[in-house]
Design a protein around this motif. Structure first.
Motif, PDB file in Angstrom:
ATOM      1  N   PRO A  26      19.004  -6.978  24.915  1.00 17.35           N
ATOM      2  CA  PRO A  26      19.550  -7.794  23.835  1.00 17.35           C
ATOM      3  C   PRO A  26      18.580  -7.907  22.661  1.00 17.35           C
ATOM      4  O   PRO A  26      17.371  -7.763  22.839  1.00 17.35           O
ATOM      5  N   VAL A  27      19.136  -8.208  21.466  1.00 15.82           N
ATOM      6  CA  VAL A  27      18.281  -8.397  20.299  1.00 15.82           C
ATOM      7  C   VAL A  27      17.867  -9.866  20.157  1.00 15.82           C
ATOM      8  O   VAL A  27      17.058 -10.198  19.291  1.00 15.82           O
ATOM      9  N   TRP A  28      18.449 -10.745  20.978  1.00 14.52           N
ATOM     10  CA  TRP A  28      18.014 -12.146  21.046  1.00 14.52           C
ATOM     11  C   TRP A  28      18.027 -12.557  22.506  1.00 14.52           C
ATOM     12  O   TRP A  28      19.062 -12.486  23.173  1.00 14.52           O
ATOM     13  N   GLN A  29      16.874 -12.966  23.014  1.00 16.02           N
ATOM     14  CA  GLN A  29      16.738 -13.249  24.436  1.00 16.02           C
ATOM     15  C   GLN A  29      17.358 -14.591  24.847  1.00 16.02           C
ATOM     16  O   GLN A  29      17.723 -14.781  26.000  1.00 16.02           O
ATOM     17  N   GLY A  30      17.450 -15.525  23.910  1.00 16.23           N
ATOM     18  CA  GLY A  30      17.962 -16.845  24.238  1.00 16.23           C
ATOM     19  C   GLY A  30      19.476 -16.882  24.338  1.00 16.23           C
ATOM     20  O   GLY A  30      20.166 -15.862  24.214  1.00 16.23           O
ATOM     21  N   ASP A  31      20.006 -18.076  24.546  1.00 16.63           N
ATOM     22  CA  ASP A  31      21.447 -18.258  24.696  1.00 16.63           C
ATOM     23  C   ASP A  31      22.118 -18.197  23.331  1.00 16.63           C
ATOM     24  O   ASP A  31      21.808 -18.981  22.431  1.00 16.63           O
ATOM     25  N   MET A  32      23.041 -17.254  23.145  1.00 13.16           N
ATOM     26  CA  MET A  32      23.722 -17.071  21.863  1.00 13.16           C
ATOM     27  C   MET A  32      25.146 -16.584  22.104  1.00 13.16           C
ATOM     28  O   MET A  32      25.519 -15.477  21.727  1.00 13.16           O
ATOM     29  N   THR A  80      27.904 -20.237  19.716  1.00 15.80           N
ATOM     30  CA  THR A  80      28.460 -21.424  20.358  1.00 15.80           C
ATOM     31  C   THR A  80      27.330 -22.355  20.789  1.00 15.80           C
ATOM     32  O   THR A  80      26.349 -21.929  21.401  1.00 15.80           O
ATOM     33  N   GLY A  81      27.500 -23.633  20.467  1.00 16.12           N
ATOM     34  CA  GLY A  81      26.473 -24.603  20.808  1.00 16.12           C
ATOM     35  C   GLY A  81      26.740 -25.359  22.088  1.00 16.12           C
ATOM     36  O   GLY A  81      25.834 -25.984  22.646  1.00 16.12           O
ATOM     37  N   GLY A  82      28.005 -25.347  22.560  1.00 12.46           N
ATOM     38  CA  GLY A  82      28.341 -26.154  23.720  1.00 12.46           C
ATOM     39  C   GLY A  82      28.088 -27.620  23.427  1.00 12.46           C
ATOM     40  O   GLY A  82      28.571 -28.165  22.444  1.00 12.46           O
ATOM     41  N   GLN A  83      27.289 -28.259  24.243  1.00  9.07           N
ATOM     42  CA  GLN A  83      26.922 -29.654  24.028  1.00  9.07           C
ATOM     43  C   GLN A  83      25.492 -29.805  23.512  1.00  9.07           C
ATOM     44  O   GLN A  83      24.988 -30.918  23.381  1.00  9.07           O
ATOM     45  N   LYS A  84      24.870 -28.691  23.180  1.00  8.11           N
ATOM     46  CA  LYS A  84      23.449 -28.706  22.802  1.00  8.11           C
ATOM     47  C   LYS A  84      23.270 -28.969  21.309  1.00  8.11           C
ATOM     48  O   LYS A  84      23.991 -28.412  20.481  1.00  8.11           O
ATOM     49  N   ARG A  85      22.293 -29.798  20.989  1.00 10.96           N
ATOM     50  CA  ARG A  85      21.854 -29.971  19.607  1.00 10.96           C
ATOM     51  C   ARG A  85      20.565 -29.187  19.398  1.00 10.96           C
ATOM     52  O   ARG A  85      19.699 -29.161  20.265  1.00 10.96           O
ATOM     53  N   GLU A  86      20.449 -28.590  18.217  1.00 13.54           N
ATOM     54  CA  GLU A  86      19.250 -27.816  17.904  1.00 13.54           C
ATOM     55  C   GLU A  86      18.123 -28.749  17.458  1.00 13.54           C
ATOM     56  O   GLU A  86      18.295 -29.965  17.391  1.00 13.54           O
ATOM     57  N   MET A 128      22.656 -14.565  35.058  1.00 11.29           N
ATOM     58  CA  MET A 128      23.847 -15.253  34.547  1.00 11.29           C
ATOM     59  C   MET A 128      23.525 -16.699  34.161  1.00 11.29           C
ATOM     60  O   MET A 128      24.287 -17.625  34.441  1.00 11.29           O
ATOM     61  N   GLN A 129      22.406 -16.849  33.471  1.00 12.73           N
ATOM     62  CA  GLN A 129      21.994 -18.154  32.974  1.00 12.73           C
ATOM     63  C   GLN A 129      22.309 -18.313  31.493  1.00 12.73           C
ATOM     64  O   GLN A 129      22.632 -19.402  31.035  1.00 12.73           O
ATOM     65  N   VAL A 130      22.160 -17.245  30.729  1.00 13.00           N
ATOM     66  CA  VAL A 130      22.425 -17.295  29.292  1.00 13.00           C
ATOM     67  C   VAL A 130      23.203 -16.052  28.878  1.00 13.00           C
ATOM     68  O   VAL A 130      23.106 -14.997  29.517  1.00 13.00           O
ATOM     69  N   ARG A 131      23.978 -16.207  27.813  1.00 16.90           N
ATOM     70  CA  ARG A 131      24.665 -15.075  27.204  1.00 16.90           C
ATOM     71  C   ARG A 131      23.855 -14.656  25.981  1.00 16.90           C
ATOM     72  O   ARG A 131      23.689 -15.423  25.038  1.00 16.90           O
ATOM     73  N   GLN A 132      23.352 -13.430  26.014  1.00 19.13           N
ATOM     74  CA  GLN A 132      22.412 -12.948  25.010  1.00 19.13           C
ATOM     75  C   GLN A 132      23.122 -12.090  23.959  1.00 19.13           C
ATOM     76  O   GLN A 132      24.124 -11.435  24.239  1.00 19.13           O
ATOM     77  N   MET A 133      22.575 -12.099  22.750  1.00 16.94           N
ATOM     78  CA  MET A 133      23.174 -11.365  21.648  1.00 16.94           C
ATOM     79  C   MET A 133      22.758  -9.900  21.681  1.00 16.94           C
ATOM     80  O   MET A 133      21.575  -9.580  21.783  1.00 16.94           O
ATOM     81  N   CYS A 134      23.768  -9.022  21.576  1.00 22.67           N
ATOM     82  CA  CYS A 134      23.567  -7.576  21.608  1.00 22.67           C
ATOM     83  C   CYS A 134      24.273  -6.942  20.412  1.00 22.67           C
ATOM     84  O   CYS A 134      25.220  -7.512  19.854  1.00 22.67           O
ATOM     85  N   ILE A 135      23.843  -5.749  20.032  1.00 25.83           N
ATOM     86  CA  ILE A 135      24.514  -5.019  18.956  1.00 25.83           C
ATOM     87  C   ILE A 135      24.644  -3.551  19.342  1.00 25.83           C
ATOM     88  O   ILE A 135      23.787  -2.989  20.035  1.00 25.83           O
TER      89      ILE A 135
END
Length: 322
Positions: free
Chosen positions: A8-14, A31-37, A291-298
């Motif tokens: 992925p190009v971003w390792q965190g949840d995106m 998507t933020g779900g219930q999380k605040r940045e 299957m903990q985070v959905r990572q951004m891919c291109i």
């Protein structure tokens, strides 16, 4: 000069990544779900010069009133008339409503306009708003909502509709069905309990619409099945008019699908032009190995004779053309 990368190009949840290209910069919203940045706002925002190297920019949306819900999904941003418009859904459980917020800057902060786009008393579950501007300048909003009937062989479940935007913050009330589920691969859950409808049914899902006009025809890409499973993937339907009818959807996910043992659940994508101004890229999410985070891919979007395809989901070295 090219830039090389591996997904992925971003390792965190995106999850559900939408990318806006604006004045030579890329802005990704997830998507933020219930999380605040870190800045207290909703929906993570990333910025990049090249689609590969990303920097976190905090959250986009000033939290709206708590009584609307605490789960925030699938932001997409459009620019018109000097303002940026962020379309999203908010709710809890099986009830979600579509909203829109505005800002003077692509990164926000975005302020909710105070009204739902679709009356939640009539449609209690509306998600995945996708603004699309046609060649004549008219904006349309594609989104997903629930259908309970099974006429013409359609499955019960979440499917795709569209409406004209009378203004950037108000729908015209001319809803048209874009695509209903009728293929087995789009099953979300067998015998799913839907207590707010008073039914238990094999529930099918079409979501995450993304419209692209190519060679005079309109392609409505969408994600199908459950995002938790390996069946999740991306397909499309075609029309000669933005209003439809859209036909030709596949009996399988033809654009993106899981690669057993390597990529799970690729989908809910956006499409953006690369730095060279010509090459198109699909920006999508996929699960990490745990299957903990959905990572951004291109990956590159390819227009083949048999229809649009993706040069992925890739796990090996790829390149961005500058």
């Amino acid at each position: 000069m090219d830039i090389h990368y591996t997904n992925p190009v971003w390792q965190g949840d995106m999850p559900d990544p939408f990318v806006l290209k604006w004045e030579g910069q890329y802005y990704a919203f997830g998507t933020g779900g219930q999380k605040r940045e870190a800045n207290g706002n909703i929906f993570p925002v990333l910025r990049s010069n090249d689609l590969v190297h990303w920097q976190a920019c905090g959250g986009a949306l000033i939290p709206p009133p708590a009584e609307l819900g605490d789960d925030f999904w699938a932001p997409e941003v459009a620019y018109d008339g000097g303002k940026f418009y962020l379309y999203y859904s908010i709710g809890k459980g099986l009830r979600h409503q579509l909203r829109v917020a505005t800002s003077e800057s692509p990164v926000g902060p975005y302020q909710d306009t105070g009204m739902p786009l679709v009356d939640p008393r009539i449609q209690p579950f509306c998600i995945d708003a996708h603004p699309f501007r046609d060649d004549d300048g008219q904006w349309y909003l594609f989104y997903a909502r629930d259908f309970l009937d099974t006429e013409h062989g359609y499955h019960q479940g979440t499917a795709l509709v569209m409406d004209r935007l009378a203004t950037m913050t108000r729908l015209a009330g001319e809803e048209t069905t874009v695509l209903r589920a009728r293929h087995d691969w789009t099953l979300f859950e067998a015998q799913r309990s839907m207590p707010h409808y008073g039914i238990t049914a094999d529930w099918h899902t079409l979501e995450g619409p993304c419209v692209r006009k190519h060679a005079g025809r309109y392609y409505c890409f969408y994600s199908g099945s459950s995002f938790m499973t390996e069946n999740y993937g991306v397909d499309y339907a075609i029309s000669s008019s933005v209003r439809g009818p859209y036909t030709g959807e596949g009996s399988e996910a033809r654009v993106l699908r899981s690669v057993p043992g390597k990529v799970r659940g690729p989908g809910h994508h956006s499409i953006v032009l690369g730095p060279d101004g010509r090459t198109e890229y699909i920006v999508y999410h996929a699960w990490d190995a745990q299957m903990q985070v959905r990572q951004m891919c291109i990956d590159r979007l390819l227009w083949a004779y048999e229809g649009p395809r993706c040069a992925g989901p890739s796990v090996d070295l790829q390149r961005i053309v500058l």
